[in-house]
Structures are given as structure tokens and as C-alpha cells.
Design a protein around this motif. Structure first.
Motif: not given
Length: 160
Positions: A11, A15, A25, A27, A29, A54, A90-91, A93, A107
Motif C-alpha cells: 500500500l 501511494l 490521502v 485514512l 479505520n 485508504v 481506493d485501498y 489494508v 501511510v
């Protein structure tokens, strides 16, 4: 197009070129154990915070620690695939541990998005994000939805 589920190292490699193009970006979670409308609204609002989103998903062991026995309902690979199919993601993890701090440090997102059950001051990783000048954003709708309530209505385990 669905997002890509990647190990953390891959990942970070993906990026790099996006950042060199000037893309930002975000993130977000969470456990995402039983996907519900609150999760969708949280992730779509997170996608609005940057060019690339992400999503870091707790692994099965950390969900058990955070939510209790009987959880997760779905294994991490299934949860990752469901989240990856959502608009704006997009991603994805999968990460171990009780906090997302190690993923954040790897990240280094421009913005760390958390749901409305937090304030900027109560996000456990807020100081981690400040290490590189990132910001914390509280996004999504009011916390009126929960996996615990869905499971209770369905007659399942109500832990977490």
C-alpha cells in the motif's frame, strides 16, 4: 471499480506515485464487522476529505479484543472485500493491534477520518497524526447506527 486490498508495505509503495502527482490521502479505520448505513456514510464522508481514501480494517484478533467473544461476525478478508466494494474507497489494508497508530505512521495520511462518536480531542491517535502535520477530521452522520443494535434485533450476539 472496486478498491484494492493490500498488505501495508505494498500500500505504501502504491501511494508514493500518487503523492508525487500531488494527490492527498485520507485514512479511515474501524472494525466494519457487520456493514451498515452508518459505515457507508462515514466512508463516503471520509472520501470527500482527500483525493485517495485508504480504509484500515482491524484484524480478527483485534476485533475480538475490542468487541468481545463472538466477534467478529465476518472474518477480516470478507470485511475487507465488502468495504473495498464501496464507492469512494481506493485501498483497504487489514491491521493487527488495538490502535491504528502503526498504519498511520506508515501511510502518513494528510487527514485521519474518525466517526462522530469522537471529537478531535478524543481521537486516540490524534498526536500521531500531528507528527507529520496531518489533521484529524470528524465525519459521517450522528452515531445512530451500531452493529450491536443490529445483532440484537437479529437475535445474535450483542457484544461490542
Amino acid at each position: 471499480m472496486s478498491a484494492v486490498v493490500l498488505p501495508l508495505g505494498e500500500l505504501v509503495e502504491r501511494l508514493g506515485p500518487l503523492r508525487r502527482e500531488g494527490r492527498t490521502v485520507a485514512l479511515a479505520n474501524g472494525c466494519f464487522d457487520v456493514l451498515h448505513v452508518g459505515h457507508v456514510r462515514y466512508l463516503q464522508a471520509s472520501a470527500d476529505e482527500a483525493d485517495v481514501l485508504v480504509v484500515a480494517i482491524n484484524d480478527d484478533d483485534s476485533v475480538r479484543l475490542l468487541k468481545g467473544p463472538g466477534r467478529p461476525i465476518l472474518p477480516a478478508a470478507d470485511r475487507a472485500e465488502l468495504v473495498a466494494a464501496l464507492w469512494g474507497v481506493d485501498y483497504v489494508v487489514i491491521f493487527p493491534g488495538e490502535t491504528v497508530a502503526d498504519v498511520l505512521r506508515a501511510v502518513r495520511p494528510d487527514v485521519h477520518c474518525k466517526g462522530t462518536d469522537y471529537t478531535v480531542d478524543t481521537v486516540p491517535e490524534r498526536e500521531v497524526v500531528r507528527e507529520w502535520g496531518g489533521r484529524t477530521a470528524i465525519v459521517g452522520d450522528p452515531k445512530d447506527h451500531s452493529t450491536r443494535e443490529l445483532l440484537a434485533r437479529a437475535g445474535g450476539d450483542t457484544a461490542g
